[in-house]
Design an enzyme around this catalytic site. Structure first.
Site, PDB file in Angstrom:
ATOM      1  N   GLY A  45       0.498   4.867  -0.563  1.00  0.00           N
ATOM      2  CA  GLY A  45      -0.563   4.905  -0.075  1.00  0.00           C
ATOM      3  C   GLY A  45      -1.495   4.067  -0.428  1.00  0.00           C
ATOM      4  O   GLY A  45      -3.252   4.133  -0.611  1.00  0.00           O
ATOM      5  N   ASP A 192       1.461 -18.397 -19.957  1.00  0.00           N
ATOM      6  CA  ASP A 192       1.944 -17.716 -18.508  1.00  0.00           C
ATOM      7  C   ASP A 192       3.608 -17.816 -19.000  1.00  0.00           C
ATOM      8  O   ASP A 192       4.494 -18.452 -18.715  1.00  0.00           O
ATOM      9  CB  ASP A 192       1.669 -18.618 -17.532  1.00  0.00           C
ATOM     10  CG  ASP A 192       2.159 -18.883 -16.091  1.00  0.00           C
ATOM     11  OD1 ASP A 192       3.271 -17.707 -16.033  1.00  0.00           O
ATOM     12  OD2 ASP A 192       1.881 -19.121 -15.450  1.00  0.00           O
ATOM     13  N   HIS A 365       4.780 -22.236 -11.105  1.00  0.00           N
ATOM     14  CA  HIS A 365       4.833 -21.276 -12.616  1.00  0.00           C
ATOM     15  C   HIS A 365       5.692 -22.277 -13.272  1.00  0.00           C
ATOM     16  O   HIS A 365       6.805 -23.185 -12.545  1.00  0.00           O
ATOM     17  CB  HIS A 365       4.816 -20.212 -12.975  1.00  0.00           C
ATOM     18  CG  HIS A 365       4.112 -19.343 -12.650  1.00  0.00           C
ATOM     19  ND1 HIS A 365       2.495 -18.909 -12.605  1.00  0.00           N
ATOM     20  CD2 HIS A 365       3.918 -18.715 -11.086  1.00  0.00           C
ATOM     21  CE1 HIS A 365       1.945 -18.383 -12.560  1.00  0.00           C
ATOM     22  NE2 HIS A 365       2.460 -17.984 -10.589  1.00  0.00           N
ATOM     23  N   ASP A 442      -7.351   3.232  -2.962  1.00  0.00           N
ATOM     24  CA  ASP A 442      -7.027   4.407  -1.601  1.00  0.00           C
ATOM     25  C   ASP A 442      -8.330   4.105  -0.835  1.00  0.00           C
ATOM     26  O   ASP A 442      -9.032   5.100  -1.175  1.00  0.00           O
ATOM     27  CB  ASP A 442      -6.323   5.056  -2.376  1.00  0.00           C
ATOM     28  CG  ASP A 442      -5.480   5.992  -1.015  1.00  0.00           C
ATOM     29  OD1 ASP A 442      -5.792   5.048   0.136  1.00  0.00           O
ATOM     30  OD2 ASP A 442      -5.052   6.987  -1.216  1.00  0.00           O
TER      31      ASP A 442
END
Lengths: 548, 548
Positions: A45, A192, A365, A442
């Site tokens: 949710g 990264d 990437h 939410d």
């Protein structure tokens, strides 16, 4: 005691230092990026996940600003949720600024926000930090890495990068600047780690152009291409292919249209006059003269492509002559949604190309050989792999070891960990970490739900609930109403009459002869046992005993 | 009217004809396979999915038997749920029989089941069908395909196959038999579509042996390898590598141990005396003399590997010297679970190899060039691609077209569709299909829950529920008890006192002045509006109005 230099990764949903990283020295903090993550499948949710900024809110006067490396959601998407609580200046390159403005405008936050435009090879002074920017190639133009010179040395943040030798916009990752920094001496590199489980080099964006050309050359009807709305480079490739093969381009969907308009305005998207048309002009052209570009590469339920696949899109009805290209790789967790969309596209009769079949997408990437190149150019004393799940960081660390970086100079940490550098040139992970929980958004709630509510949702999702109502006479203890049972998500009630009747019997039996307190607990236990025995399921059981 | 020959795919969870396929002529049905699927992510709370056998139960006297192509879960796993309702003879090769018996034994169904052992290149007579078997290489030994000769011609079912040129057990897919069938004339081919989006050839199992050797040659401590318990070939490769590099093999977990014992007994696993040891003997050896083989390649929460990753396994505690190999490819939908397990393995300090990093697993299914070879050898008049999601079937069909099979001779169908062949040599999809819904197993319930309960569970998983209790005086209509609110999975109640108080006010307000019937509906509407406005969430709202 002399102040220490601190690097603190923040973020969410399993990735480390991806959405936000702090660099702190004495009373000054510079924030790198403010992105969002999509919830993991077990965050039931939840709409999105943003970084925990509690540490910043406690030091709000120290925050010099937020420097954004590029305009992807996972680097800018949390701004609308953070700025109302921490209104500090933003620093961004022109296209990144454009993408931020589109977003802030839709959240009605644009006029209250200060954004400073910066360029590549720029220098920004945010005392005591001197920040130099350098270009990195990625799947959106105008991405940068940062070299932050502090009183204790220079720390380099790679941004999201790859060393694409032939990027769509022709702008290479800035080898020269990286080499110069390496020569100057770098205290620490943050780099990264996303693809540290991919051997070799990430293929160039050029390969996508080749794939598009193959599809465009043979497609007999309309072409529909799905990608992220922020993937300006991919949209450029669509336009380039359309020019070459004499098709008109129709951007579909609000975010796609807004971004295309903005990027053309800023000169980041080259589209000759007349090549772009609106959806309501499609009928004036033959299908073989059209290419639609839209969102939905991740099978997002409300995206244009998913609605097309489900015969639920107002402007585009799929037919068997259509060719669809899904120009994306699944984000882990999205595979099932994507596969359902693919299946429905095939059911509609479309010819569909996706990553397994053809190189219609490449990662933005660096792969392992490029990660090595970054380390070899920058030659840092210390290394803090960031951007990735723990396994990616661990693999990136091993890669650094293999290049000769000592094990004790590499820090694989979790979000909220504080990597400290002192004036003597030593580094370590501080004993105390800072708040770094996943902040769940939410609906209107930001951070109001956490483990408890998620556990309840998980319980309910597995076996539903059962409320047992009974009203007793306060004097005699006899049942004056009920027992009544309300249950959802547990059994199909229309075929479970016997089960429900049995549950009521169990309640009556438990009440009869019960004289002490704790009747609710007893009913819960009795019902739980009865229902498990009958079904091997464990619904949430809520007895409601009232007295009148 | 002459009887027609019918091919009917059944199965579940998005795959077509994977778990069961029927071949029917007049009053005779032969069933091919009886497997299970794991639930899709949106089948909340469901344990497994099995094929719908309603069609068979209505014709139980016609069912001649179930012929099993190989011993994987998706081909045998539904037997324990089907046999109690449809007790018909099973036909299986020796190893497949062994795997079935392990399963039926644990369900206490073995003694009531009739199993006939068949061999490859065997012929079984199940009137009016003559069934010839032929060996196919796959990721479990003893797999077969079937050539079923019927009064209207021969139909060939490929089973799960690839053309591995160097399989672990040395047994090649039976080119000669396939070519012979092709020469004899085949009415229809049903062929494995799983990898029809993989160009080229599936790599040989040999490549896995090479990867194992590289890891074994350098690992300084214990090695732990996770794979399916039914992947007897992979277990053989582990034993072979252990022999070569002087390690002992410890099978961990019940299903792994049962299968290893059974496969050795039947001669399908070659393990020299003394190579296998028990977990309680591990301490007698150095870590570098050990290799553990266990389940968990899909990150299954209760598997041995996942428990090891979570420091929750009794016999194996991970240390930084351990090397882990995840010898599996993620089944779509499992990626997040697998990644979590990988992250935790790295956190425990283990060196982990998985499919992105090294060829530690290969698919058991034919890629496109092998699918072409199957079609070219068998040269069927009609083609029914099976085993895969719709997209795989559609791509397999296009592949067949590219080889010259006419479009109208290829049938891409859904589960339950009836492909009919008549005596004149024509084929078509019948107008009526047979029941083929996903039969969901949840606890003891088989097929008792469906769309309604799943919808409720989905609703509850997103926003929880809220029960509003109020008791009115039957005469005056005044509130004598409540309003009380019970809510779970919606908001964190400890910090939502104002919200709950507001909801109670809304209830009281709605009741005051309400004089007609329909109070429950009104309360639902009022609460729904109030809560959405406050939270932008939509919990399941259940008003309970009683009168005393």
């Amino acid at each position: 005691m002399n102040p220490k230099l601190k690097i603190i990764p923040l973020g969410g949903a399993g990735e480390i230092g991806k959405n936000m990283t702090l660099v702190e020295y004495a009373d000054a903090i510079v924030v790198i990026d403010a992105g969002l993550m999509f919830p993991e499948n077990d965050m039931l949710g939840v709409d999105i996940v943003i970084p925990d900024i509690a540490y910043l809110l406690e030091r709000r006067d120290n925050v010099r600003g937020i420097v954004i490396t590029h305009g992807h959601e996972d680097h800018i998407g949390a701004l609308p949720y953070i700025l109302p609580r921490l209104n500090v200046p933003i620093y961004a390159t022109p296209l990144t600024r454009g993408l931020i403005e589109v977003k802030l405008k839709s959240h009605k936050l644009l006029k209250d926000t200060t954004i400073h435009t910066i360029q590549t090879r720029d220098t920004i002074q945010l005392d005591p930090f001197t920040i130099e920017t350098f270009h990195v190639s990625h799947s959106v133009p105008d991405g940068i890495g940062l070299a932050i010179t502090t009183p204790l040395g220079t720390v380099v943040h790679s941004g999201d990068f790859k060393f694409d030798p032939s990027p769509v916009d022709g702008q290479l990752t800035d080898f020269a600047k990286l080499a110069e920094l390496g020569g100057r001496g770098v205290l620490a590199l943050m780099s990264d780690s996303t693809n540290s489980d991919s051997p070799g080099h990430t293929p160039s964006e050029e390969i996508v152009a080749d794939s598009f050309a193959r599809v465009f050359a043979t497609a007999e009807g309309r072409i529909i291409i799905a990608t992220f709305a922020s993937n300006i480079s991919r949209i450029q490739q669509v336009i380039d292919a359309a020019i070459r093969f004499n098709r008109k381009v129709i951007p579909i969907g609000r975010s796609m249209q807004d971004n295309v308009k903005m990027a053309i305005g800023l000169g980041y998207l080259r589209a000759p006059e007349g090549i772009l048309i609106r959806a309501d002009q499609m009928h004036k052209h033959e299908p073989r003269e059209l290419v639609v570009v839209c969102t939905g590469g991740q099978g997002e339920p409300t995206s244009a492509l998913t609605r097309m696949a489900n015969h639920d899109h107002k402007q585009v009805t799929l037919t068997s002559g259509d060719t669809v290209i899904l120009s994306a790789t699944p984000i882990p967790g999205n595979e099932e949604m994507i596969n359902k969309t693919l299946n429905n596209l095939f059911r509609a009769g479309a010819l569909v190309y996706y990553h397994d079949l053809m190189d219609v997408h490449v990662s933005g990437h660096a792969s392992r050989e490029e990660q090595k190149l970054m380390l070899n150019l920058v030659r840092p004393k210390f290394f803090v792999p960031l951007h990735g799940e723990y396994r990616h960081l661990a693999l990136h660390a091993r890669l650094a070891h293999s290049l000769g970086l000592a094990r004790e100079n590499v820090f694989v940490v979790e979000n909220g960990a504080v990597v400290e550098f002192d004036a003597e040139g030593n580094a370590r992970v501080a004993h105390d970490s800072v708040p770094a929980s996943d902040v769940l958004v939410d609906g209107l709630g930001i951070g109001d739900i956490g483990a408890t509510v998620l556990r309840e949702r998980h319980h309910l999702s597995e076996d539903g609930f059962l409320v047992a109502l009974v009203t007793l006479d306060a004097h005699t203890g006899e049942i004056v109403f009920g027992p009544e049972i309300i249950t959802h998500g547990f059994v199909y009630t229309q075929t479970s009459e016997d089960l429900i009747a049995g549950a009521k019997d169990a309640i009556v039996h438990a009440i009869t002869g019960h004289h002490d307190t704790g009747l609710s607990a007893k009913l819960k236990e009795v019902l739980s046992q009865y229902l498990y025995k009958q079904t091997h399921r464990r619904p949430m059981i809520i007895p409601v005993v009232t007295e009148v």
